[in-house]
Motif scaffolding. Structure first.
Motif, PDB file in Angstrom:
ATOM      1  N   ILE A  24      62.956 140.589 -85.607  1.00  0.00           N
ATOM      2  CA  ILE A  24      64.231 140.592 -86.318  1.00  0.00           C
ATOM      3  C   ILE A  24      64.105 141.307 -87.657  1.00  0.00           C
ATOM      4  O   ILE A  24      64.939 142.151 -88.013  1.00  0.00           O
ATOM      5  N   LYS A  25      63.064 141.007 -88.396  1.00  0.00           N
ATOM      6  CA  LYS A  25      62.856 141.657 -89.694  1.00  0.00           C
ATOM      7  C   LYS A  25      62.600 143.152 -89.525  1.00  0.00           C
ATOM      8  O   LYS A  25      63.053 143.961 -90.333  1.00  0.00           O
ATOM      9  N   HIS A  26      61.897 143.535 -88.463  1.00  0.00           N
ATOM     10  CA  HIS A  26      61.654 144.955 -88.182  1.00  0.00           C
ATOM     11  C   HIS A  26      62.980 145.690 -87.952  1.00  0.00           C
ATOM     12  O   HIS A  26      63.099 146.877 -88.263  1.00  0.00           O
ATOM     13  N   LEU A  27      63.958 144.994 -87.433  1.00  0.00           N
ATOM     14  CA  LEU A  27      65.275 145.586 -87.190  1.00  0.00           C
ATOM     15  C   LEU A  27      66.116 145.667 -88.464  1.00  0.00           C
ATOM     16  O   LEU A  27      67.221 146.206 -88.450  1.00  0.00           O
ATOM     17  N   GLY A  28      65.593 145.119 -89.561  1.00  0.00           N
ATOM     18  CA  GLY A  28      66.318 145.151 -90.830  1.00  0.00           C
ATOM     19  C   GLY A  28      67.299 144.009 -91.012  1.00  0.00           C
ATOM     20  O   GLY A  28      68.185 144.073 -91.865  1.00  0.00           O
ATOM     21  N   LEU A  29      67.153 142.957 -90.219  1.00  0.00           N
ATOM     22  CA  LEU A  29      68.040 141.799 -90.311  1.00  0.00           C
ATOM     23  C   LEU A  29      67.313 140.622 -90.942  1.00  0.00           C
ATOM     24  O   LEU A  29      66.091 140.589 -90.993  1.00  0.00           O
ATOM     25  N   GLN A  30      68.070 139.660 -91.411  1.00  0.00           N
ATOM     26  CA  GLN A  30      67.513 138.444 -91.996  1.00  0.00           C
ATOM     27  C   GLN A  30      67.308 137.413 -90.892  1.00  0.00           C
ATOM     28  O   GLN A  30      68.111 137.316 -89.974  1.00  0.00           O
ATOM     29  N   ALA A  31      66.239 136.646 -91.005  1.00  0.00           N
ATOM     30  CA  ALA A  31      65.963 135.612 -90.001  1.00  0.00           C
ATOM     31  C   ALA A  31      65.868 134.251 -90.660  1.00  0.00           C
ATOM     32  O   ALA A  31      65.284 134.106 -91.731  1.00  0.00           O
ATOM     33  N   ARG A  32      66.478 133.277 -90.017  1.00  0.00           N
ATOM     34  CA  ARG A  32      66.338 131.868 -90.386  1.00  0.00           C
ATOM     35  C   ARG A  32      65.828 131.152 -89.145  1.00  0.00           C
ATOM     36  O   ARG A  32      66.045 131.620 -88.032  1.00  0.00           O
ATOM     37  N   THR A  33      65.170 130.020 -89.325  1.00  0.00           N
ATOM     38  CA  THR A  33      64.601 129.327 -88.173  1.00  0.00           C
ATOM     39  C   THR A  33      64.991 127.851 -88.149  1.00  0.00           C
ATOM     40  O   THR A  33      65.213 127.231 -89.191  1.00  0.00           O
ATOM     41  N   ALA A  34      65.046 127.333 -86.934  1.00  0.00           N
ATOM     42  CA  ALA A  34      65.262 125.905 -86.696  1.00  0.00           C
ATOM     43  C   ALA A  34      64.359 125.511 -85.528  1.00  0.00           C
ATOM     44  O   ALA A  34      64.219 126.274 -84.572  1.00  0.00           O
ATOM     45  N   GLY A  35      63.760 124.334 -85.605  1.00  0.00           N
ATOM     46  CA  GLY A  35      62.829 123.883 -84.578  1.00  0.00           C
ATOM     47  C   GLY A  35      63.458 123.120 -83.435  1.00  0.00           C
ATOM     48  O   GLY A  35      62.789 122.811 -82.457  1.00  0.00           O
ATOM     49  N   ASP A  36      64.748 122.819 -83.529  1.00  0.00           N
ATOM     50  CA  ASP A  36      65.443 122.127 -82.442  1.00  0.00           C
ATOM     51  C   ASP A  36      66.947 122.316 -82.600  1.00  0.00           C
ATOM     52  O   ASP A  36      67.419 122.855 -83.595  1.00  0.00           O
ATOM     53  N   GLY A  37      67.685 121.872 -81.608  1.00  0.00           N
ATOM     54  CA  GLY A  37      69.127 122.058 -81.591  1.00  0.00           C
ATOM     55  C   GLY A  37      69.873 121.353 -82.702  1.00  0.00           C
ATOM     56  O   GLY A  37      70.837 121.898 -83.246  1.00  0.00           O
ATOM     57  N   ARG A  38      69.448 120.153 -83.064  1.00  0.00           N
ATOM     58  CA  ARG A  38      70.140 119.426 -84.140  1.00  0.00           C
ATOM     59  C   ARG A  38      70.050 120.178 -85.458  1.00  0.00           C
ATOM     60  O   ARG A  38      71.039 120.321 -86.169  1.00  0.00           O
ATOM     61  N   ALA A  39      68.851 120.648 -85.777  1.00  0.00           N
ATOM     62  CA  ALA A  39      68.668 121.418 -87.011  1.00  0.00           C
ATOM     63  C   ALA A  39      69.505 122.697 -86.962  1.00  0.00           C
ATOM     64  O   ALA A  39      70.110 123.094 -87.963  1.00  0.00           O
ATOM     65  N   ALA A  40      69.553 123.331 -85.800  1.00  0.00           N
ATOM     66  CA  ALA A  40      70.336 124.564 -85.650  1.00  0.00           C
ATOM     67  C   ALA A  40      71.818 124.319 -85.897  1.00  0.00           C
ATOM     68  O   ALA A  40      72.470 125.076 -86.625  1.00  0.00           O
ATOM     69  N   LEU A  41      72.363 123.258 -85.305  1.00  0.00           N
ATOM     70  CA  LEU A  41      73.790 122.970 -85.489  1.00  0.00           C
ATOM     71  C   LEU A  41      74.109 122.672 -86.950  1.00  0.00           C
ATOM     72  O   LEU A  41      75.160 123.080 -87.455  1.00  0.00           O
ATOM     73  N   ALA A  42      73.198 121.999 -87.649  1.00  0.00           N
ATOM     74  CA  ALA A  42      73.398 121.730 -89.077  1.00  0.00           C
ATOM     75  C   ALA A  42      73.418 123.043 -89.862  1.00  0.00           C
ATOM     76  O   ALA A  42      74.252 123.229 -90.764  1.00  0.00           O
ATOM     77  N   MET A  43      72.526 123.962 -89.527  1.00  0.00           N
ATOM     78  CA  MET A  43      72.481 125.248 -90.218  1.00  0.00           C
ATOM     79  C   MET A  43      73.719 126.088 -89.914  1.00  0.00           C
ATOM     80  O   MET A  43      74.272 126.739 -90.805  1.00  0.00           O
ATOM     81  N   ILE A  44      74.171 126.057 -88.674  1.00  0.00           N
ATOM     82  CA  ILE A  44      75.359 126.809 -88.276  1.00  0.00           C
ATOM     83  C   ILE A  44      76.596 126.266 -88.985  1.00  0.00           C
ATOM     84  O   ILE A  44      77.506 127.022 -89.332  1.00  0.00           O
ATOM     85  N   ALA A  45      76.647 124.959 -89.223  1.00  0.00           N
ATOM     86  CA  ALA A  45      77.771 124.363 -89.934  1.00  0.00           C
ATOM     87  C   ALA A  45      77.864 124.893 -91.365  1.00  0.00           C
ATOM     88  O   ALA A  45      78.956 124.994 -91.932  1.00  0.00           O
ATOM     89  N   GLU A  46      76.727 125.258 -91.948  1.00  0.00           N
ATOM     90  CA  GLU A  46      76.699 125.792 -93.315  1.00  0.00           C
ATOM     91  C   GLU A  46      76.998 127.288 -93.349  1.00  0.00           C
ATOM     92  O   GLU A  46      77.659 127.769 -94.261  1.00  0.00           O
ATOM     93  N   GLU A  47      76.454 128.029 -92.378  1.00  0.00           N
ATOM     94  CA  GLU A  47      76.632 129.479 -92.346  1.00  0.00           C
ATOM     95  C   GLU A  47      76.487 129.952 -90.901  1.00  0.00           C
ATOM     96  O   GLU A  47      75.480 129.679 -90.254  1.00  0.00           O
ATOM     97  N   ILE A  48      77.479 130.683 -90.418  1.00  0.00           N
ATOM     98  CA  ILE A  48      77.450 131.171 -89.039  1.00  0.00           C
ATOM     99  C   ILE A  48      76.660 132.479 -89.001  1.00  0.00           C
ATOM    100  O   ILE A  48      77.016 133.445 -89.684  1.00  0.00           O
ATOM    101  N   PRO A  49      75.583 132.515 -88.213  1.00  0.00           N
ATOM    102  CA  PRO A  49      74.803 133.752 -88.114  1.00  0.00           C
ATOM    103  C   PRO A  49      75.483 134.760 -87.193  1.00  0.00           C
ATOM    104  O   PRO A  49      76.300 134.401 -86.347  1.00  0.00           O
ATOM    105  N   ALA A  50      75.119 136.014 -87.346  1.00  0.00           N
ATOM    106  CA  ALA A  50      75.643 137.057 -86.465  1.00  0.00           C
ATOM    107  C   ALA A  50      75.117 136.869 -85.047  1.00  0.00           C
ATOM    108  O   ALA A  50      75.818 137.122 -84.076  1.00  0.00           O
ATOM    109  N   VAL A  51      73.854 136.402 -84.952  1.00  0.00           N
ATOM    110  CA  VAL A  51      73.195 136.219 -83.660  1.00  0.00           C
ATOM    111  C   VAL A  51      72.417 134.907 -83.682  1.00  0.00           C
ATOM    112  O   VAL A  51      71.810 134.563 -84.697  1.00  0.00           O
TER     113      VAL A  51
END
Length: 141
Positions: A24-51
């Protein structure tokens, strides 16, 4: 709020997570990570990623549950999702919720196809290509 340059990697395996972030970084995009679905949904609630890069087999809340959540609460997120999994699934037709995601990859990945799918999903691939992930990647320096 949508972040057009952000990619959220939802993957519990740290080494796989690192590989995906590097692509992702090689493509010039920013990357964020989550280790499971619950963490991901919490992050998406704060900011919707492009992908959203989503593994299916994870602890806590797996990728299947995340897809069901998207289907019922935020269906537009399905087309922002690229599934990457080692699960024994031959094609997306075997799991109905996978029919609506942008692209499906089985591990191990073809990094060039994976990168092209990310750019296409983020709206940065060739406008001539379709949803199948066959996008032109920008020339490498």
């Amino acid at each position: 709020m949508l972040n057009a340059a952000a990619v959220l990697v939802v993957e519990d395996d740290v080494s796989t997570q690192g590989l995906l972030v590097a692509v992702i970084k090689h493509l010039g995009l920013q990357a964020r990570t989550a280790g499971d679905g619950r963490a991901a949904l919490a992050m998406i609630a704060e900011e919707i990623p492009a992908v959203i890069i989503l593994d299916l087999i994870m602890p806590e809340m797996d990728g299947f549950e995340v897809l069901r959540h998207f289907k019922h609460h935020a269906p537009d997120l399905l087309m922002r999702t690229i599934v990457v999994t080692a699960a024994a699934i031959r094609n997306i037709g075997e799991v109905p919720d996978l029919n609506q995601v942008w692209k499906f990859f089985r591990k191990p990945l073809d990094v060039d196809q994976f990168g092209a799918a990310i750019l296409g999903c983020a709206g940065q691939g060739s406008k001539k290509a379709g949803r199948d992930g066959a996008y032109e990647t920008p020339p490498r320096p």
